[in-house]
Every structure is written in C-alpha cells, then in structure tokens.
Design a protein around this motif. Sequence first.
Motif, mmCIF file in Angstrom:
data_model
loop_
_atom_site.group_PDB
_atom_site.id
_atom_site.type_symbol
_atom_site.label_atom_id
_atom_site.label_comp_id
_atom_site.label_asym_id
_atom_site.label_seq_id
_atom_site.Cartn_x
_atom_site.Cartn_y
_atom_site.Cartn_z
ATOM 1 N N HIS A 110 29.258 -9.368 -31.097
ATOM 2 C CA HIS A 110 28.135 -10.272 -31.362
ATOM 3 C C HIS A 110 27.537 -10.811 -30.068
ATOM 4 N N SER A 111 28.396 -11.074 -29.110
ATOM 5 C CA SER A 111 27.930 -11.737 -27.895
ATOM 6 C C SER A 111 27.685 -10.768 -26.743
ATOM 7 N N GLN A 112 27.747 -9.482 -27.032
ATOM 8 C CA GLN A 112 27.547 -8.509 -25.943
ATOM 9 C C GLN A 112 26.090 -8.530 -25.469
ATOM 10 N N LYS A 113 25.893 -8.808 -24.204
ATOM 11 C CA LYS A 113 24.522 -8.886 -23.674
ATOM 12 C C LYS A 113 24.320 -8.006 -22.460
ATOM 13 N N LYS A 114 25.410 -7.447 -21.975
ATOM 14 C CA LYS A 114 25.296 -6.671 -20.732
ATOM 15 C C LYS A 114 25.880 -5.285 -20.943
ATOM 16 N N LEU A 115 25.159 -4.279 -20.537
ATOM 17 C CA LEU A 115 25.706 -2.928 -20.573
ATOM 18 C C LEU A 115 25.743 -2.400 -19.148
ATOM 19 N N ASN A 116 26.849 -1.767 -18.747
ATOM 20 C CA ASN A 116 26.877 -1.185 -17.400
ATOM 21 C C ASN A 116 26.194 0.175 -17.424
ATOM 22 N N GLU A 117 26.145 0.801 -16.272
ATOM 23 C CA GLU A 117 25.363 2.029 -16.175
ATOM 24 C C GLU A 117 25.871 3.110 -17.117
ATOM 25 N N ASP A 118 27.197 3.252 -17.172
ATOM 26 C CA ASP A 118 27.752 4.294 -18.038
ATOM 27 C C ASP A 118 27.441 4.017 -19.502
ATOM 28 N N GLU A 119 27.517 2.749 -19.863
ATOM 29 C CA GLU A 119 27.239 2.400 -21.263
ATOM 30 C C GLU A 119 25.762 2.639 -21.595
ATOM 31 N N LEU A 120 24.915 2.356 -20.633
ATOM 32 C CA LEU A 120 23.484 2.633 -20.854
ATOM 33 C C LEU A 120 23.258 4.121 -21.032
ATOM 34 N N LYS A 121 23.954 4.899 -20.215
ATOM 35 C CA LYS A 121 23.798 6.363 -20.317
ATOM 36 C C LYS A 121 24.252 6.848 -21.682
ATOM 37 N N GLU A 122 25.360 6.320 -22.129
ATOM 38 C CA GLU A 122 25.897 6.750 -23.422
ATOM 39 C C GLU A 122 24.899 6.434 -24.546
ATOM 40 N N PHE A 123 24.354 5.225 -24.470
ATOM 41 C CA PHE A 123 23.373 4.795 -25.469
ATOM 42 C C PHE A 123 22.151 5.715 -25.418
ATOM 43 N N ARG A 124 21.651 5.950 -24.188
ATOM 44 C CA ARG A 124 20.483 6.805 -23.987
ATOM 45 C C ARG A 124 20.709 8.198 -24.576
ATOM 46 N N THR A 125 21.900 8.753 -24.294
ATOM 47 C CA THR A 125 22.165 10.113 -24.735
ATOM 48 C C THR A 125 22.318 10.152 -26.259
ATOM 49 N N ARG A 126 23.012 9.159 -26.785
ATOM 50 C CA ARG A 126 23.220 9.146 -28.230
ATOM 51 C C ARG A 126 21.891 9.098 -28.981
ATOM 52 N N PHE A 127 20.948 8.335 -28.459
ATOM 53 C CA PHE A 127 19.670 8.204 -29.169
ATOM 54 C C PHE A 127 18.555 9.033 -28.539
ATOM 55 N N ASN A 128 18.956 9.832 -27.547
ATOM 56 C CA ASN A 128 18.027 10.819 -27.003
ATOM 57 C C ASN A 128 16.748 10.178 -26.451
ATOM 58 N N ILE A 129 16.919 9.208 -25.596
ATOM 59 C CA ILE A 129 15.761 8.514 -25.011
ATOM 60 C C ILE A 129 15.435 9.182 -23.663
ATOM 61 N N PRO A 130 14.186 9.536 -23.433
ATOM 62 C CA PRO A 130 13.859 10.244 -22.187
ATOM 63 C C PRO A 130 13.839 9.318 -20.967
ATOM 64 N N VAL A 131 14.992 8.865 -20.604
ATOM 65 C CA VAL A 131 15.124 8.058 -19.381
ATOM 66 C C VAL A 131 16.119 8.803 -18.500
ATOM 67 N N SER A 132 15.699 9.076 -17.267
ATOM 68 C CA SER A 132 16.554 9.925 -16.428
ATOM 69 C C SER A 132 17.701 9.116 -15.824
ATOM 70 N N ASP A 133 18.688 9.853 -15.296
ATOM 71 C CA ASP A 133 19.863 9.191 -14.715
ATOM 72 C C ASP A 133 19.481 8.251 -13.577
ATOM 73 N N HIS A 134 18.476 8.671 -12.796
ATOM 74 C CA HIS A 134 18.193 7.796 -11.665
ATOM 75 C C HIS A 134 17.399 6.545 -12.058
ATOM 76 N N GLU A 135 16.804 6.554 -13.249
ATOM 77 C CA GLU A 135 16.112 5.321 -13.700
ATOM 78 C C GLU A 135 17.031 4.430 -14.548
ATOM 79 N N ILE A 136 18.125 5.010 -15.006
ATOM 80 C CA ILE A 136 18.865 4.348 -16.090
ATOM 81 C C ILE A 136 19.347 2.950 -15.727
#
Length: 894
Positions: A411-437
Amino acid sequence: MATDIQKSANDLLDIENSEWRESLDYVLQTQGGERVRELLRLLQVRAQEQGVSIPFTANTPYINTIPRDKQPVYPGNREIERRIKSIIRWNAMAMVVRANREKSGIGGHISTYASVATLWEVGFNHFWRGRTDDFLGDMVYFQGHAAPGVYARAFLEGRLTKEDLERFRNELAPEGGLSSYPHPFLMPEFWEFPTVSMGLTALSAIYQARFNHYLVDRGLRKSSGRKVWAMLGDGEMDEPESLGAITLASREKLNNLIFVVNCNLQRLDGPVRGNGKIIQELEAAFRGAGWNVVKVIWGDDWDQLLEKDDTGLLVRRMDEVLDGEMQHFTLKKGDYVREHFFGKYPPLLKLVENYSDEHLGRLTRGGHDPDKVYAAYSNAISQTEMPTVILAHTIKGYGLGEAGEGKNITHSQKKLNEDELKEFRTRFNIPVSDHEIAEAPFYRPAEDSPEMQYLKERRAALGGSLPKRFPGKDPIACQTDGLIREYLDGSGDRELATTMAYVHMLAKLLRDPELGKLIVPIVPDEARTFGMEALFRQAGIYSHVGQLYEPVDKASLLHYNEKKTGAILEEGLSEAGSMASFIAAGTAHSNNGVQTIPFYTFYSMFGFQRVGDLIWQACDSRARGFLIGATSGRTTLAGEGLQHQDGHSHVLALTSTRIKAYDPAFAYEMAVIVHNGLTRMYCQQEDLIYYITVMNETYLMPPMPKGKDVRDGIIRGMYRFRPASLKKSKAKAHLLGSGAILNEALKAQELLEKTYKIASDVWSVTSYKELYTDAIECERWNLINSGKKARVPYVQQLLAKEQGVFVAASDYMKVLPASVAQWFPGPLHCLGTDGFGRSDGRDELRDFFEVDYRYIAIAALKQLDAAGEIEPGTVTRAIKELNINSGKLNPHND
Ligand SMILES: Cc1ncc(C[n+]2csc(CCOP(=O)(O)OP(=O)(O)O)c2C)c(N)n1
Ligand SMILES: [Mg+2]
C-alpha cells in the motif's frame, strides 16, 4: 478390509453425488433456472419438515456469479484496450515515483490503481457516460487512493499535460498542481466527488442515487437512466458508514446505483480478512440487504478449469482457501500454487497436470479479466428493481512484481528502483529504453496511433471525458427582501422561540413561487421536536412509492403525509444519512444542473460532533445550503442532560473556512442571516454553508433596532443592541450576549443600572466566528504587507471609541469570545458553558454554568473593581445580594 469397506462406501457416495448433480444439470437444460430454484426450495422444505435443519447462508459458492456461457460478447478491441491500460498503469506509477524522487515523503499510491486498472478501464471504454447537452452523465466516485490512474488517463485524453503530471502533489507550485486525491474544492473543474475519507463514499453514493430519483419525482429533472457508480476498496467496507445505509438502497429500489468493490484482499497494514473471505462476507451482507450481488472472482482460465472438473473439488478448494492463503498464491510462483492449492486433493493435481508451472503462476483473478468485468457491468446496468454490488477479486500492486505485488507493504510503496522499473516496463511492454528508464519518463503515444484514436473514439461515443465538474449556475434568490420583512417587525406580544420563527420562515419559503420547488427540508426523525410537523401536510414527506397505507392520524390536520412529490427528506434516525442527502442537494447546482436549497435541521448536539467529517466533506464538495442546529445551547435546552446539550458546536464550526456560523438571539437576526445566506450562496453563487443555531426558549421577539449598521452588524457578527439608559455614570460596562443568553445580558444591564448605578451597553454577538475570521485575516494581511496602511479588524473598529470593561456570555464555550479578546479596547471576561450538560431546569443550568444575569453582573463589577472604578467591597456585597454560592459545583470538573 475396513479400508476397503470405507472405500466402497465413499465410491457409492461419489456416485450418488454425481447422480444428483446430473439430475440438476438435466432439469436446468430442459426446464431452466426457475425450475431448478423451485425444486431446491421444495427439497429444502422437505428436509425441514423431517427435522433436518439447514443452516442459514446468504452465500453462494466462491465462483463467478455469471457463468461463462452467459457472458455477453466483449464489444471492444481487447488488444488495444490492454495497450492503453498498460500505458496508463505506467504513467500512474511514474507520477508517484517521480514525485517522491523530487520531494521525498510527498506520498502517493501505486498499488491501489495497479489493482483497479481493469475495473476502471472497462468503465471508461464502455460504460461511464460523460455530460452532453441532453444527458447529465453518469456519476462516478473514484476510489481516492487510485487518483493517479485518473490523472494518467486524463493525460492520454489530452486533458492534462506532462507538466501537470509532474506537479502531482505539488499544489503550491506557482502554476498549481494536481491534488493528492479527488477534491472538488482544490480542482473544481475536474473532481466531482471527494472520496478519500474512507466510508463516506458508499454512504454518499447511496443518498446521491436516491436524490437523483427524488429530483425526478419532484419534477425537477427528467428521468434519464443516469447511473451512480461507487468504486470502493474492500478494506474501506469495514467503515460503519460503508454498510450503514445499504438497506435504504434496496428499500428504495435504487436500480441506478452500482457499487464496485475492489477486493484485492488487502488494506493498508495487511489482509482485510486473513482468516476468512472478505468477498463472501460482503456477499452475505449485501444479499441479506436485498442487493443484486455479482461476484467476479476468477478469470477465464479458472472458469475453464471449473468446467473440466466434474468432481466438485475445485469449487470446494476455492471455498475453503482463506484470503491470507490466497496472498501466498499471488506472491509465490506456479510450483507453489500447484503444490499448495491444487495439491490438497489429488484429482485437482490431475486436473492441472498439463499446465506448466509458469501457466499456473499466471491464472488470472476475475477483476483483471475484462470479459468478466464487462459481463458484471452489463448485468448491473440492466437491473430494474435493485442496486448492484460487484465484488471483484483483484491483486493489490498488480504488475509491481518484487516491488510489492501482493505484499503487505504494497500500500505504501512509492519508490521503484531501476530494476523494478525495468520489470514493470517489460511486463507491460512500454516503449521506454534502458537508458531512459531511470527517469521513469511519462509516455504518450503519437496522436494518430491506434491507441490514441481508439481512446478518443470511445470517449467521444460515451459523451466526452470524465470526471468533469460543471461549476456555476445562473443566479437565483436575488429578490428575497420581501420574504423576511415580517420577521423584522418583531412578534408583538407573542412569545416565540427562534426555532418557531425559523420553521415559520421555512414554511414560507416552501410556498414561495420562485424558490418553493427548490427547497429541500431534511430532518432526521426530529421534526416534531422542532415543531416542524405542520410541514408534513404542507410539503409532504418524500416517498418514491407514495403512501401505501392509511396513516393512523389521517383525520388530523398535521397527519403523516408521505407522497411521491413530497419535498421533505425525513431520513429517520440517521444524521449521517441526512448529511449525505444534504451533500447531494447542496451540490445539485453542479452535479444535477438544478439549484436545490437544502435546509437540514437537526439536534445541534448531533451535528458537528456526530457527523463532522461529512460536514468537512460537504465543504470539499462545494455544497451550498443551510445547516440548522436546533435545540441548541447547553443551558437553553433544559432537561436533556449530558449527551444532548450542545455548548460546543460553534467551536467545532470554526474548523472549516467555508462555514458561516451564527448564534442568533432574535427572529429578525435569524431572518437577516437566512436572507444573507440565500443571497450569497444562490444569487452570488458562493460555495458556502450557513450554520445557524436556533433555540427552544420562548420570549418576545423585538423589532430590529433602527440604525443603518444593524443589518450589517448582524452579518458581520456584532452590533449594539441596547445602549445604556443611564446617562450619568462614572463607570461603564459592555455586556455581550448571544442566542438566548442575550436576554440574560439585558437583565444584567437593568440590574447594573438600577442597583449599582453602572451604565452598560448590551451588544448582540451573532457570530464570534465571523469576528474572529475577519480579525485574523486582517492580521495576516498586515503581517506580510508591512509598510502599507494596516487593516483594522471589524470588532476593533466597532469598539474603538468604547471605554470601560467587557463581559461576554453565551450558551457556548468560553473559548469563543476569548478568540477575539485581543482586539478589544479593554479587559474582557468570558462566561460560557464549558463542561458536561446536566438534566435540570433552565434557571438551574444557567446558575450551574454561571451564565445567568447575576454572573454577567458580577463579572462586570469585578473588572470595574480591578480598574478601581467602583467602591471597594461592591463585588463582595453583590455576590451576597445575588445569592451566589462561592462553594458551588464547578461545571468544569464536577
Ligand atoms: C477514515 C479514514 N481512515 C483511514 C484512512 C487511511 N487509509 C487510506 S487508504 C487505507 C487502506 C485502504 O484499503 P482498501 O480500502 O482495501 O483500498 P485498497 O488500496 O486496498 O484498494 C487507509 C487505512 C483514510 N483515508 N480514511
Ligand atoms: Mg483493498
């Protein structure tokens, strides 16, 4: 041997079970569901006749209410909708992550929207209609903690910019920012309904849906089929207000009301019902209350398994698994699900033997399956007789993976680290590259992309964007001078209470050719206490079905008169429900395009203190209307005692700046205040609420004193009511009174003049809050505008030329006059009713709380003595003469 016998007995039982099941299937196929119901009822009766008690259950099995073959065909493009939803998920998450990077601790929530995205997107793409010229639109109450999802969608729809999203929770940025949660007060063109005080949404939505019917029945709106959707959390359903009015919804046949409970099985700290099943618990409560309950528990892949299982064991397993265990199946991988869910019964293991672990790990929940959600919503909107609740099983933090999916901390999660952002991006197939993530950039597809085209086309087909608030209306009630004129002349030789004058005026308003049809009197089972029963006949008590019985008092002039076009909302014993009606009526100027004028009359003790949060919500909602605190005053309401006598609602009314609070003494003051309220709220279109306390002590109502400043003084909070008659006096006192206690000040004035030869002026203070608000605003302006001509508070201007001492007395706490003491030109002694009430007579109470004329007089004498302006010993003499017991009970402590 024994086990063989046992085994064959079990086999026989199995055979018998399947025969019964097959018979049922046969009847269902050949004669339909109605026949099945009839047979089951007959069996139940038969069993009961033979003494087999059948335990009561309001529950159905833990499977979807709508079977797979009854689901309508999904009308949308699932693939594009999934793409749009994924992008919204990403942007909603990115908003929170970025806001917290900029300013750590700024807050926001990711996991609530993550769980609710499908439930909302199916609504946005297929059900929720916006406002058009000929349709007011559906009313959707969004679960407040998922607000980032609404902003993220508005961004795709082009209603908000990237910069707006960047200012989520930065409302004080020079350009303004997006509010944390839905607040019409802060974003008046966007949010319609504040939802974040848990529990108030469900209650408000019920009364809103009922109010929509009321408007139609009173002929103020045409029936249009608009729906009220309340998107709720499962944890939120524990608030008493959430379930407190559900029987009203079914009793009133609110077919226009749909609750969608996002059952992610978790709240803030942990599971909602670790040891049970929240969906089943809610099902029983709502079914018991007469609602249409639609459970959306399992996604399609589970339904396929259910179809394949002819042992009945899968349903049994679903029924028995606890919510606390269910969370493990979210958190852990497919092998765990195989072993611990299916593994309990060997035939179930066999059922999934061809499923890979990976497949078992992603079996979906119903609330994440658009087909199931669509089917449930279609069912809900086609109900004609009852409200619907959809209980949708979801996963909290869906898609967050290691960052929180299904975890207790999610419930209180507000921060995602780079790896977590990548995982989210890949799971939902968002066109954001690794260097922008690392930036967590917002993503919006090109305008001509299929996603954007689809999104816009869907919203256009549904009447435009939502949520959208439509503030403002044409002025009304600009000519109400005539309405109040008679009250300015006083009551002659008739004794009246301010309550009676108020009720008289309300009756008059209800007869007014312009305003009558817009007046909404609301009362919680207390009309007779306030002498309002004459309105029953005149205006009628609203009932959608009219009056199906002959009232026992039919012959009486004031009979209990229920009718379909009735104006009075008699809410029974529900102050919370009455406040919810007040909010619905008070926001109709924007939410219903009609300016109804609510007068909610209640026992003043059960107002701010009982439903203060709803009043706060009314202010956030930009509601307009009159709150009338009747039987007010801790000593004026005699007899009732500790839990009835209100001596603090005016203190609580200080809390919201949108509230104008008045404690009038006389009918003309009350009338001038109501007139001012009508003018400011309905003619000048200000979003204010007028709180007026009225009292039940009868006395002669004087005419309004002459003088051009009186009317202005009533509104601004204070004016001189009766100057001293003693012209020659070396000492001077000023006695301030409010409400019925003003009469005590007048008696004290006579006493001081006659017995002690001290001249005193009596002032009526109608509103300490007005005096205080004006004064602090001047001070604040002066503080930050140094060097400019200082502003002088009204109370300071009013008293600038006065000399002498001051005593203030009211039926409220001493802190009220004390709040303005610093702007007085001389010492101010505050008398008031701090402490618990008592049941006794008015005189005894005023003695006990030390607010009667004697205390006012000695307070004046005492201060004059301190200033050396009267003969030494006068106070001691007065205490004796006035029979004041120095050893008396202390109302603070005793
Ligand atoms: C009256 C009130 N108490 C406490 C809170 C703080 N609070 C906000 S969300 C939340 C948990 C909500 O859980 P649930 O309703 O299940 O929503 P979910 O996020 O799981 O969808 C709490 C305790 C609040 N907003 N209002
Ligand atoms: Mg929850």
